[in-house]
Design a protein around this motif. Structure first.
Motif, PDB file in Angstrom:
ATOM      1  N   GLY A 160       0.830  -1.215   0.000  1.00  0.00           N
ATOM      2  CA  GLY A 160       0.000   0.000   0.000  1.00  0.00           C
ATOM      3  C   GLY A 160       0.861   1.261   0.000  1.00  0.00           C
ATOM      4  O   GLY A 160       0.527   2.252  -0.645  1.00  0.00           O
ATOM      5  N   GLN A 220       2.260   1.767  -3.382  1.00  0.00           N
ATOM      6  CA  GLN A 220       1.250   2.309  -4.277  1.00  0.00           C
ATOM      7  C   GLN A 220       1.051   3.796  -4.025  1.00  0.00           C
ATOM      8  O   GLN A 220       0.857   4.568  -4.962  1.00  0.00           O
ATOM      9  CB  GLN A 220      -0.065   1.528  -4.140  1.00  0.00           C
ATOM     10  CG  GLN A 220      -1.117   1.884  -5.173  1.00  0.00           C
ATOM     11  CD  GLN A 220      -0.674   1.655  -6.595  1.00  0.00           C
ATOM     12  OE1 GLN A 220       0.413   2.054  -7.000  1.00  0.00           O
ATOM     13  NE2 GLN A 220      -1.499   0.999  -7.372  1.00  0.00           N
ATOM     14  N   THR A 268      -5.124  -1.223  -7.826  1.00  0.00           N
ATOM     15  CA  THR A 268      -5.200  -1.878  -6.518  1.00  0.00           C
ATOM     16  C   THR A 268      -5.167  -3.395  -6.663  1.00  0.00           C
ATOM     17  O   THR A 268      -5.459  -4.123  -5.722  1.00  0.00           O
ATOM     18  CB  THR A 268      -6.497  -1.473  -5.773  1.00  0.00           C
ATOM     19  OG1 THR A 268      -7.615  -1.918  -6.545  1.00  0.00           O
ATOM     20  CG2 THR A 268      -6.594   0.021  -5.593  1.00  0.00           C
ATOM     21  N   SER A 300      -6.925  -1.369  -0.660  1.00  0.00           N
ATOM     22  CA  SER A 300      -7.574  -0.929  -1.896  1.00  0.00           C
ATOM     23  C   SER A 300      -8.575   0.171  -1.598  1.00  0.00           C
ATOM     24  O   SER A 300      -8.669   1.161  -2.316  1.00  0.00           O
ATOM     25  CB  SER A 300      -8.341  -2.076  -2.551  1.00  0.00           C
ATOM     26  OG  SER A 300      -7.483  -3.133  -2.829  1.00  0.00           O
ATOM     27  N   ILE A 358      -6.794   3.405  -1.005  1.00  0.00           N
ATOM     28  CA  ILE A 358      -6.329   4.016  -2.263  1.00  0.00           C
ATOM     29  C   ILE A 358      -7.515   4.652  -3.009  1.00  0.00           C
ATOM     30  O   ILE A 358      -7.418   5.772  -3.500  1.00  0.00           O
ATOM     31  CB  ILE A 358      -5.645   2.959  -3.163  1.00  0.00           C
ATOM     32  CG1 ILE A 358      -4.406   2.375  -2.465  1.00  0.00           C
ATOM     33  CG2 ILE A 358      -5.314   3.526  -4.534  1.00  0.00           C
ATOM     34  CD1 ILE A 358      -3.135   3.154  -2.592  1.00  0.00           C
TER      35      ILE A 358
END
Ligand SMILES: Nc1ncnc2c1ncn2[C@@H]1O[C@H](COP(=O)(O)OP(=O)(O)OP(=O)(O)O)[C@@H](O)[C@H]1O
Ligand SMILES: [Mg+2]
Length: 233
Positions: A151, A154, A175, A183, A186
């Motif tokens: 995460g 990302q 994701t 996810s 995000i």
């Protein structure tokens, strides 16, 4: 949301290996109109042409036929050099596998696109630090990707894409490798960026859960749009 069309495709088509026995009609006449500030999910079975569509919109690949008009500009008329510049300033691309450089820190990965502009290194780093802090990574600036969770990696990729303040952000299963909680974080982040800065998001996903964060879901099967409804919120 205004009514300004930021992106439009007209009869957009992509044929790979045209004229050979391996010919693939990846996209067959795609017509879409996306408004500034819209969040759009693109769904469809594996191989239906989702990545191909993003690559054409992002100017990474060229269409076989048809047109892509971004902010009123037909991008097929741009030279390669103009396209590179156009992409740098207008489009942020977030890939499933984040595409971070393993040997660069979070800060260095984030600052990269800004270093391609006239911004000084000092100023670029200050802006990148600010962005990473907003993403909750203020204490991870000097970590390598291998020293970050999925995460967090990302969020570095998102920071890098946002730093140039692009009008359009493309995510190819952004994701895909993350658990549901991360996810959701995000997607919440995308949603708040979208609400604050009116950026347009086009997100390829296999997940109905992710699509529900978007304003609209476009479904593709075998290179054609089969549904362009306004699902989700
Ligand atoms: N460079 C290429 N050369 C030849 N065929 C290709 C190329 N890239 C993609 N294809 C083919 O084009 C079709 C569409 O591929 P694409 O990658 O756009 O699918 P996708 O919807 O993103 O699938 P996935 O959900 O698995 O990522 C597939 O049949 C694929 O095999
Ligand atoms: Mg794909």
């Amino acid at each position: 949301m205004g009514d300004e069309i930021i992106l439009k495709t007209e009869n957009l088509g992509k044929i790979y290996a045209e004229g050979t026995p391996m010919e693939v009609h990846a996209l067959r006449g795609i017509n879409i109109e996306i408004k500034r500030g819209e969040m759009v999910a693109i769904m469809g079975p594996s191989g239906c042409g989702k990545t191909t569509l993003l690559n054409l919109i992002g100017g990474i690949d060229k269409p076989t036929y048809g047109k892509i008009i971004i902010e009123g500009k037909d991008i097929s008329t741009l030279t390669d050099e103009e396209m590179t510049e156009f992409r740098l300033f207008n489009i942020g691309y977030i890939f499933q596998l984040f595409n971070l450089f393993d040997f660069l820190t979070a800060l260095e990965n984030t600052v990269l696109p800004l270093l391609l502009t006239n911004t000084s290194r000092f100023e670029a780093e200050e802006e990148a630090k600010m962005m990473l802090r907003q993403m909750g990574l203020g204490d991870k600036l000097n970590h390598l990707p291998s020293e970050l969770s999925g995460g967090e990696q990302q969020r570095v990729a998102v920071s890098r894409a946002l730093l140039m303040n692009p009008a359009i952000i493309l995510g190819d299963e952004p994701t895909g490798d993350l658990d549901e909680m991360t996810s959701k974080d995000i997607m919440d982040l995308f949603r708040s960026i979208n609400e604050n800065f009116k950026q347009t998001f086009i997100v390829v996903t296999h997940s109905k859960y992710i699509a529900e964060f978007c304003d609209r879901t476009i479904r593709i099967i075998d290179g054609q749009i089969v549904d362009d409804g306004y699902g989700g919120k």
